[in-house]
Design a protein around this motif. Sequence first.
Motif, short mmCIF file in Angstrom:
data_model
loop_
_atom_site.label_atom_id
_atom_site.label_comp_id
_atom_site.label_asym_id
_atom_site.label_seq_id
_atom_site.Cartn_x
_atom_site.Cartn_y
_atom_site.Cartn_z
N UNK A 159 0.84 -1.20 0.00
CA UNK A 159 0.00 0.00 0.00
C UNK A 159 0.88 1.24 0.00
N UNK A 160 0.42 2.33 -0.65
CA UNK A 160 1.19 3.57 -0.60
C UNK A 160 1.11 4.19 0.79
N UNK A 161 2.12 4.99 1.19
CA UNK A 161 2.10 5.59 2.52
C UNK A 161 0.83 6.40 2.81
N UNK A 162 0.25 7.02 1.73
CA UNK A 162 -0.95 7.82 1.96
C UNK A 162 -2.16 6.95 2.31
N UNK A 163 -2.01 5.61 2.26
CA UNK A 163 -3.12 4.72 2.60
C UNK A 163 -2.99 4.13 4.00
N UNK A 164 -2.13 4.73 4.84
CA UNK A 164 -2.01 4.28 6.22
C UNK A 164 -3.38 4.41 6.90
N UNK A 165 -3.92 3.31 7.48
CA UNK A 165 -5.24 3.42 8.10
C UNK A 165 -5.20 4.28 9.36
N UNK A 166 -6.18 5.15 9.51
CA UNK A 166 -6.24 5.97 10.73
C UNK A 166 -7.68 6.29 11.10
N UNK A 167 -7.91 6.33 12.40
CA UNK A 167 -9.21 6.68 12.97
C UNK A 167 -9.07 8.06 13.59
N UNK A 168 -9.72 9.04 12.97
CA UNK A 168 -9.48 10.44 13.31
C UNK A 168 -10.68 11.15 13.89
N UNK A 169 -10.48 11.76 15.04
CA UNK A 169 -11.40 12.81 15.47
C UNK A 169 -11.10 14.03 14.61
#
Length: 514
Positions: free
Chosen positions: A294-304
Amino acid sequence: MSSRQTKTDVILIGAGIMSATLGTLLKELAPEWEMTVFEKLYKAGEESSNEWNNAGTGHAALCELNYTVEKPDGSIDISKAIQINEQFQVSRQFWAYLVNSNLIRNPQDFIMPLPHMSLVQGENNVTFLKKRFEALSNNPLFEGMEFSEDSKKLQEWIPLIMDGRTSKEPIAATKIDSGTDVNFGALTRMLVDHLKSKNVKMKYKHQVEDLKRTSDGLWELKVRNDKGEVERHTAKFVFIGGGGGSLPLLQKTGIPESKNVGGFPVSGLFLVCNNPEVVEQHHAKVYGKAAVGAPPMSVPHLDTRYIDNKKSLLFGPFAGFSPKFLKTGSMFDLLDSVKPYNVLTMLAAGTKNIPLTKYLIQQLMLSKEQRIEELREFVPNAKSEDWDIIVAGQRVQVIKDTVKEGKGTLQFGTEVISAADGSIAALLGASPGASTAVNVMLEVMKKCFPQHFKEWEPKIIEMIPSYGVSLAENPDLFKEIHASTAFSLGLSKHVPSSDAANEERNIELETVTV
């Protein structure tokens, strides 16, 4: 026939965060210069800078694991994390200057304090995170970071993520409370309103169709206005800050620096929570590790997130593919960008990035339920009905030939390409992008206006007190500046600074500028 012709000092193409930042800097440094902004949409900050199209992390490398790489000997290289954090501190200082000078108001409308966290599972990943924490926490820029693999502590930090978790795999997280959430759409609109008050001409629904060099060294733009008429505008300096739309315009300039450069568009989807009760259970930006390929911009994150002063919760991104270079672009953008002079570069990139292509295809084929399953790796109790899918912004990753990696290398970052004489510059690429806009635009000005830069330096240091100084190597100065910017931006209620601290800062700055 052209309907009219105008001549100006500076033309900015695209009314996003980059043009807005460059315009604001130039108005402080050269207020007498005339400036015009052309934007193809009906208002500012609607493409990559828009709050729904931009992750808004306030990238300071506090939580993004791809900025800290494990070397073959097992040690962690934190040099990129330090560089990006320093660049974000430059942005913070400039924003604080704008607030303190009453050039923009209500900083809480664009920046909010928010813990930044990294979260990993599995023994190897936990070992990596612990080593990363140890390497970073010795650096003043990352002071206050905590590490825990204790499930009770993690339950305190991230209850939504820990509730219902049955996996016996080791799990660990780092947390630092000095992170922020930045609404770059709101900030862009504030900066543009400020520019309008300084008599900068804002031309919405004006599309730049072509650029060419005139015999007297100016740049002439062919612009189609909101009535469909063609206008001609000339300027001494042009900045192309049109997000994904920058590459086609850069190619039209014909400058040698535009050759052997291509772009690969990547789109993204986010899951956004529509249940306020769930939203209230989470208060952080939590970044995981990207999947293999996966490209770095696809790092999964859960964001407020804070959007329109309302707390939101987003998970993603899920990568997608569209040949468009902008959300409002054309299906022929990618094809049109392939030229005789970059076709080999593009083909080489294609053969080098087969795993990425495969990953994008897999992501495209995911159903909503499959996306919810990925969310459940973060939020075990996630219910499908609590989440909706939104389409994020288009990103165009730069492809270029490099000495180190050869032909057709995909770049996961922000690139500035400028003419040798500094008369035109274009910004390409993606993350960390908006977060480092001030630093990137200072570099543009240094490269494009070398004849003015010396006289501008005192004002630059007034706006950005750490300019030319490494904050990582000056911990006392960093603490002072971090406290003062936090106070000015409403991130802290503590009044910072003392006469002694200010005196120390002045001595350090005098030492640097002598």
